[in-house]
Write an enzyme that holds these catalytic residues in place. Sequence first.
Site, PDB file in Angstrom:
ATOM      1  N   HIS A 251       0.846  -1.202   0.000  1.00 25.52           N
ATOM      2  CA  HIS A 251       0.000   0.000   0.000  1.00 25.52           C
ATOM      3  C   HIS A 251       0.877   1.246   0.000  1.00 25.52           C
ATOM      4  O   HIS A 251       0.866   2.026   0.953  1.00 25.52           O
ATOM      5  CB  HIS A 251      -0.949   0.002   1.197  1.00 25.52           C
ATOM      6  CG  HIS A 251      -2.033  -1.027   1.089  1.00 25.52           C
ATOM      7  ND1 HIS A 251      -2.725  -1.509   2.172  1.00 25.52           N
ATOM      8  CD2 HIS A 251      -2.560  -1.660   0.017  1.00 25.52           C
ATOM      9  CE1 HIS A 251      -3.622  -2.394   1.767  1.00 25.52           C
ATOM     10  NE2 HIS A 251      -3.537  -2.499   0.457  1.00 25.52           N
TER      11      HIS A 251
ATOM     12  N   HIS B 168     -11.634 -10.470  -5.324  1.00 21.88           N
ATOM     13  CA  HIS B 168     -11.222  -9.101  -4.949  1.00 21.88           C
ATOM     14  C   HIS B 168     -10.390  -8.523  -6.088  1.00 21.88           C
ATOM     15  O   HIS B 168      -9.499  -9.199  -6.606  1.00 21.88           O
ATOM     16  CB  HIS B 168     -10.409  -9.210  -3.646  1.00 21.88           C
ATOM     17  CG  HIS B 168      -9.855  -7.948  -3.115  1.00 21.88           C
ATOM     18  ND1 HIS B 168     -10.428  -6.714  -3.329  1.00 21.88           N
ATOM     19  CD2 HIS B 168      -8.758  -7.708  -2.342  1.00 21.88           C
ATOM     20  CE1 HIS B 168      -9.706  -5.785  -2.717  1.00 21.88           C
ATOM     21  NE2 HIS B 168      -8.688  -6.366  -2.120  1.00 21.88           N
TER      22      HIS B 168
ATOM     23  N   GLU C 122      -8.284  -5.894  -6.106  1.00 20.15           N
ATOM     24  CA  GLU C 122      -6.981  -5.257  -5.872  1.00 20.15           C
ATOM     25  C   GLU C 122      -5.897  -6.050  -6.613  1.00 20.15           C
ATOM     26  O   GLU C 122      -5.949  -7.280  -6.706  1.00 20.15           O
ATOM     27  CB  GLU C 122      -6.678  -5.146  -4.367  1.00 20.15           C
ATOM     28  CG  GLU C 122      -5.521  -4.181  -4.117  1.00 20.15           C
ATOM     29  CD  GLU C 122      -5.416  -3.684  -2.679  1.00 20.15           C
ATOM     30  OE1 GLU C 122      -6.128  -4.178  -1.787  1.00 20.15           O
ATOM     31  OE2 GLU C 122      -4.595  -2.763  -2.460  1.00 20.15           O
TER      32      GLU C 122
ATOM     33  N   ASP D 173      -2.935  -7.088  -6.297  1.00 19.23           N
ATOM     34  CA  ASP D 173      -2.132  -8.202  -5.788  1.00 19.23           C
ATOM     35  C   ASP D 173      -2.854  -9.539  -5.984  1.00 19.23           C
ATOM     36  O   ASP D 173      -2.230 -10.601  -5.897  1.00 19.23           O
ATOM     37  CB  ASP D 173      -1.724  -8.000  -4.310  1.00 19.23           C
ATOM     38  CG  ASP D 173      -2.863  -7.568  -3.411  1.00 19.23           C
ATOM     39  OD1 ASP D 173      -3.863  -7.019  -3.905  1.00 19.23           O
ATOM     40  OD2 ASP D 173      -2.743  -7.781  -2.184  1.00 19.23           O
TER      41      ASP D 173
ATOM     42  N   HIS E 100     -11.902  -6.606   1.347  1.00 22.18           N
ATOM     43  CA  HIS E 100     -11.301  -5.365   1.756  1.00 22.18           C
ATOM     44  C   HIS E 100     -11.782  -4.152   0.940  1.00 22.18           C
ATOM     45  O   HIS E 100     -11.610  -3.013   1.349  1.00 22.18           O
ATOM     46  CB  HIS E 100      -9.786  -5.588   1.623  1.00 22.18           C
ATOM     47  CG  HIS E 100      -8.878  -4.461   1.581  1.00 22.18           C
ATOM     48  ND1 HIS E 100      -7.837  -4.335   0.694  1.00 22.18           N
ATOM     49  CD2 HIS E 100      -8.835  -3.355   2.363  1.00 22.18           C
ATOM     50  CE1 HIS E 100      -7.179  -3.242   0.904  1.00 22.18           C
ATOM     51  NE2 HIS E 100      -7.748  -2.624   1.895  1.00 22.18           N
TER      52      HIS E 100
ATOM     53  N   ASP F 112      -8.707 -11.348   1.406  1.00 29.09           N
ATOM     54  CA  ASP F 112      -7.820 -10.614   2.325  1.00 29.09           C
ATOM     55  C   ASP F 112      -8.070 -10.910   3.806  1.00 29.09           C
ATOM     56  O   ASP F 112      -7.161 -10.755   4.630  1.00 29.09           O
ATOM     57  CB  ASP F 112      -7.983  -9.101   2.107  1.00 29.09           C
ATOM     58  CG  ASP F 112      -7.091  -8.576   0.987  1.00 29.09           C
ATOM     59  OD1 ASP F 112      -6.139  -9.286   0.602  1.00 29.09           O
ATOM     60  OD2 ASP F 112      -7.349  -7.463   0.501  1.00 29.09           O
TER      61      ASP F 112
ATOM     62  N   TYR G 265      -1.295  -6.967  10.267  1.00 31.28           N
ATOM     63  CA  TYR G 265      -2.180  -6.959   9.098  1.00 31.28           C
ATOM     64  C   TYR G 265      -3.546  -6.390   9.490  1.00 31.28           C
ATOM     65  O   TYR G 265      -4.104  -5.537   8.798  1.00 31.28           O
ATOM     66  CB  TYR G 265      -2.302  -8.410   8.629  1.00 31.28           C
ATOM     67  CG  TYR G 265      -3.022  -8.662   7.343  1.00 31.28           C
ATOM     68  CD1 TYR G 265      -2.318  -8.820   6.149  1.00 31.28           C
ATOM     69  CD2 TYR G 265      -4.399  -8.819   7.306  1.00 31.28           C
ATOM     70  CE1 TYR G 265      -2.981  -9.100   4.968  1.00 31.28           C
ATOM     71  CE2 TYR G 265      -5.064  -9.092   6.137  1.00 31.28           C
ATOM     72  CZ  TYR G 265      -4.344  -9.238   4.972  1.00 31.28           C
ATOM     73  OH  TYR G 265      -5.010  -9.524   3.801  1.00 31.28           O
TER      74      TYR G 265
ATOM     75  N   HIS H  62      -3.325 -14.126   1.580  1.00 30.96           N
ATOM     76  CA  HIS H  62      -1.934 -13.814   1.941  1.00 30.96           C
ATOM     77  C   HIS H  62      -1.500 -14.708   3.099  1.00 30.96           C
ATOM     78  O   HIS H  62      -2.252 -14.892   4.068  1.00 30.96           O
ATOM     79  CB  HIS H  62      -1.799 -12.362   2.420  1.00 30.96           C
ATOM     80  CG  HIS H  62      -2.055 -11.333   1.365  1.00 30.96           C
ATOM     81  ND1 HIS H  62      -1.222 -11.140   0.285  1.00 30.96           N
ATOM     82  CD2 HIS H  62      -3.053 -10.430   1.232  1.00 30.96           C
ATOM     83  CE1 HIS H  62      -1.704 -10.156  -0.469  1.00 30.96           C
ATOM     84  NE2 HIS H  62      -2.816  -9.720   0.076  1.00 30.96           N
TER      85      HIS H  62
HETATM   86 FE1  FEO Z   1      -6.910  -5.865  -0.757  1.00 30.31          FE
HETATM   87 FE2  FEO Z   1      -4.436  -8.293  -0.738  1.00 30.31          FE
HETATM   88  O1  FEO Z   1      -5.529  -6.949  -1.435  1.00 30.31           O
END
Ligand code: FEO
Length: 396
Positions: A24, A80, A82, A84, A146, A165, A193, A226
């Site tokens: 981020h 999701h 995002e 990643d 997220h 996430d 996290y 993750h």
């Molecule tokens: Fe909200 Fe791991 O991305």
Amino acid sequence: MKPVEIAKGVYWVGAIDYDVRHFHGYSYTTHHGTTYNAYLIIGEKVALVDAVLGSFSEEMFSRISDIIDPERIDYMISNHTEMDHSGSIPDVLKTMKNAKLVCTSKAVDELKKHYPNGWDIHTVKTGDEIDLGGKTLRFYEAPMLHWPESMFTYYVEEEVLIPNDAFGQHYATERRFADEVDQYVLWKEAEKYYANILWPLSRMVQRKIEEVIELGLPIKIIAPSHGLIWRKSPLQIVTRYLEWAKGDRTQDKVVIAWDTMWQSTTKLARAIAEGISSQGLTPILRLIPHSDRSDIMAELLEARGIIVGSSTLHNDILPTVAPILSDFEVLKPKGKKAAAFGSFGWAGGAVKRIHESMERGKMEIVMDPFTVKWVPTDEELVQAYQFGVEFAKKVK
Ligand code: FEO
């Protein structure tokens, strides 16, 4: 680059990023790297749940190819948007020409804006299912966990929850399961996290968890996007999230974070720390320029409170203190007990600025600020000690 079977017919085919040190932007340091987890579920049809960061496509494809021809994939499930997790979706859909992209309706615009395309998109909502031929994927929308479009995928027959996430940690390792790694690092990374990503979303975290509990879904495995996968007592991370979301989990510690110009504020910090310690609480001292903002927020998650100090410069805080105040304002450690201190020469603007940010972060300021002009005298150091004593009494 081997895949790992995490449940019958479910394979981890993600990527391990040992080198990433910032997430981020530069707001979050990933001291232990991270993983981008993707899961291949094989029935008569095949689904890939989530993908990886674009630069790791090859690593993911290598793992998939170890199990099946990637062209066999029928569904690309995007929990999701995002990057990643979606960065390699264009590569996936280029390879799997007949694959349908599955996501929530809110994700459609997001995906189109990220990756201009003419993909065949199939939207799902809570309770919808996809039959892979004797293997069922069910979807649960999870807005703001997220991003607004986020969802969880649940593999019914094997009771595997893939919540993207939620419940993750930034922790790169060759191991895939939470019970296989150093527990101190695991929980520290899970805590960091939560503090730096989910803290401001705590109300939604609590609501979603309570909703899932009410559904009575049996859960054997929680496979986040993750870090490590929870297979032994997987609900332990759910319980911990509930505690963090409610602010119910605290340790006997107080964070003191400050910066100093000519050591006056440092002298105060140490005297305050002694006062806190005298009441049986452990002061966690963090000289801000030698510390990391995301580590400080992680420490704060389970602390009884925080005291922030700064010398006054140009009628304001020292600039090094600004990131912590910014984190208060955006991460909103609601209800966390707080106070400010500092030194000044002729005008004392620093503590006022610290208080303003604490108020914006909905923190509970339990004491007036403690300030000293120029260098603290012995008497003022005794007062600083007393300030620590009083703070400790208020947060115990
Ligand atoms: Fe909200 Fe791991 O991305």
